[in-house]
Write an enzyme that holds these catalytic residues in place. Structure first.
Site, mmCIF file in Angstrom:
data_model
loop_
_atom_site.group_PDB
_atom_site.id
_atom_site.type_symbol
_atom_site.label_atom_id
_atom_site.label_comp_id
_atom_site.label_asym_id
_atom_site.label_seq_id
_atom_site.Cartn_x
_atom_site.Cartn_y
_atom_site.Cartn_z
ATOM 1 C CG HIS A 39 0.336 2.264 -9.241
ATOM 2 N ND1 HIS A 39 0.091 1.800 -7.971
ATOM 3 C CD2 HIS A 39 -0.766 2.986 -9.594
ATOM 4 C CE1 HIS A 39 -1.104 2.221 -7.567
ATOM 5 N NE2 HIS A 39 -1.634 2.949 -8.533
ATOM 6 C CG ASP A 89 -2.033 0.976 1.151
ATOM 7 O OD1 ASP A 89 -2.326 1.452 0.039
ATOM 8 O OD2 ASP A 89 -2.620 1.297 2.205
ATOM 9 N NE ARG A 130 -3.950 7.318 -7.244
ATOM 10 C CZ ARG A 130 -3.834 6.835 -6.010
ATOM 11 N NH1 ARG A 130 -3.606 7.636 -5.005
ATOM 12 N NH2 ARG A 130 -3.970 5.553 -5.797
ATOM 13 C CG LEU A 173 8.726 -17.937 -3.014
ATOM 14 C CD1 LEU A 173 8.572 -17.925 -1.499
ATOM 15 C CD2 LEU A 173 9.356 -16.635 -3.486
ATOM 16 C CD1 TRP A 188 7.397 6.570 -1.743
ATOM 17 C CD2 TRP A 188 7.187 6.971 -3.936
ATOM 18 N NE1 TRP A 188 8.656 6.638 -2.273
ATOM 19 C CE2 TRP A 188 8.554 6.882 -3.619
ATOM 20 C CE3 TRP A 188 6.819 7.218 -5.255
ATOM 21 C CZ2 TRP A 188 9.566 7.026 -4.573
ATOM 22 C CZ3 TRP A 188 7.818 7.372 -6.208
ATOM 23 C CH2 TRP A 188 9.174 7.275 -5.875
HETATM 24 C C1 FPP Z 1 -1.768 0.396 -3.328
HETATM 25 O O1 FPP Z 1 -1.317 1.704 -3.446
HETATM 26 C C2 FPP Z 1 -1.273 -0.413 -4.390
HETATM 27 C C3 FPP Z 1 -2.050 -0.961 -5.370
HETATM 28 C C4 FPP Z 1 -3.492 -0.753 -5.474
HETATM 29 C C5 FPP Z 1 -1.467 -1.781 -6.404
HETATM 30 C C6 FPP Z 1 -0.188 -2.495 -6.068
HETATM 31 C C7 FPP Z 1 0.515 -2.598 -7.318
HETATM 32 C C8 FPP Z 1 1.845 -2.569 -7.513
HETATM 33 C C9 FPP Z 1 2.846 -2.573 -6.436
HETATM 34 C C10 FPP Z 1 2.354 -2.545 -8.878
HETATM 35 C C11 FPP Z 1 1.716 -3.598 -9.751
HETATM 36 C C12 FPP Z 1 2.672 -4.457 -10.337
HETATM 37 C C13 FPP Z 1 2.657 -5.797 -10.357
HETATM 38 C C14 FPP Z 1 3.749 -6.488 -11.017
HETATM 39 C C15 FPP Z 1 1.599 -6.610 -9.731
HETATM 40 P P1 FPP Z 1 -2.403 2.842 -3.539
HETATM 41 O O2 FPP Z 1 -2.512 3.269 -4.959
HETATM 42 O O3 FPP Z 1 -3.687 2.396 -2.935
HETATM 43 O O4 FPP Z 1 -1.740 3.955 -2.687
HETATM 44 P P2 FPP Z 1 -2.495 5.064 -1.841
HETATM 45 O O5 FPP Z 1 -3.222 4.349 -0.751
HETATM 46 O O6 FPP Z 1 -1.380 5.902 -1.362
HETATM 47 O O7 FPP Z 1 -3.416 5.769 -2.779
#
Ligand code: FPP
Length: 244
Positions: free
Chosen positions: A34, A17, A30, A128, A22
């Site tokens: 990612h 998260d 945003r 794994l 970030w």
């Molecule tokens: C949460 O941050 C993250 C997600 C919803 C997606 C997680 C995805 C990745 C780490 C990249 C995807 C890549 C692969 C290879 C699966 P948020 O956007 O909710 O952050 P916020 O809470 O600060 O808005």
């Protein structure tokens, strides 16, 4: 040489998260978060393997994330495709098996094809067990399990009296993990302290580690620290005597 860690959790599940925050704190869009966040997956998978973790489950996209703007969703799908295409040979060499938990059928055909190809390619690996939760929600998983069990009863393949915790676990998306399907440690980045519909059944007795940093800042050293801290916890599973 890094020192060995004892009492390593067998199954670690991570809520990655804080990508959006970030990026926003750095005045970036945003999706930049990612992009940075997706680059963190490889070193974390490598460290999990080095630590001796047997199963690692990463929350990549929740059932609720479908309500995000199409532009953000499409970046997430592009990053998933890129990750799989770029990493799958290396994962194969490391004997990593891939699983996907969630509504795979909701993915657009190109993403789904790459996911399915990769699942097939790594299906005989015994190292794994790496799972991506994609279009995943625990409540959806439990409802679907209940419906499938009811269908099996109607078709004569099951009887209601057979339902117990083991049978239930066999109807969940995590059933392929066998004895590794229960989660020992859930890590969530970003400072939020909630479970967000993630592995509610599987994490019934899990330990939790909530970290005050966003996913793009999470590195192998943080995983190692969380695992070391887990090793010092007293897990009693409702009993008096500890059991690890
Ligand atoms: C949460 O941050 C993250 C997600 C919803 C997606 C997680 C995805 C990745 C780490 C990249 C995807 C890549 C692969 C290879 C699966 P948020 O956007 O909710 O952050 P916020 O809470 O600060 O808005």
């Amino acid at each position: 040489m890094t020192r060995p860690v004892s009492n390593v959790p067998k199954h670690v599940a991570i809520i990655m998260d804080g990508n959006g925050r970030w990026a926003e704190r750095r005045h970036h869009p945003r999706v930049f978060g990612h992009i940075r966040g997706s680059a963190k997956i490889k070193p974390i998978v490598q460290e999990a393997d080095r630590l001796g973790i047997k199963a690692l489950t990463l929350y990549a996209f929740s059932t609720e994330n479908w309500s995000r703007p199409e532009t953000e969703r499409s970046v997430l799908w592009r990053l998933l495709k890129k990750y799989l295409l770029r990493e799958r040979d290396g994962l194969n060499e490391k004997n990593v098996r891939l699983h996907v938990i969630g509504e795979l059928e909701r993915l657009e055909s190109e993403v789904r094809a790459i996911v399915e190809e990769t699942l097939e390619m790594l299906k005989n690996n015994t190292g794994l067990q790496l799972s991506f939760a994609i279009s995943y929600g625990s409540r959806r998983e439990l409802v679907r399990a209940a419906r499938r069990f009811a269908e099996d009863c109607l078709a004569g393949r099951q009887v209601p009296e057979a339902m117990d915790e083991d049978v239930m676990a066999g109807y969940l998306w995590t059933s392929d993990l066998g004895s590794l399907r229960d989660v020992d440690l859930v890590i969530r980045t970003s400072g939020e302290k909630r479970i967000s519909n993630y592995l509610l059944w599987q994490a019934a007795y899990a330990e939790f580690s909530f970290l005050d940093l966003c996913w793009p800042d999470f590195g192998p050293e943080h995983l190692r620290a969380a695992v070391e801290e887990y090793g010092n916890r007293d897990r009693r599973f409702g009993r008096i005597k500890s059991e690890n």
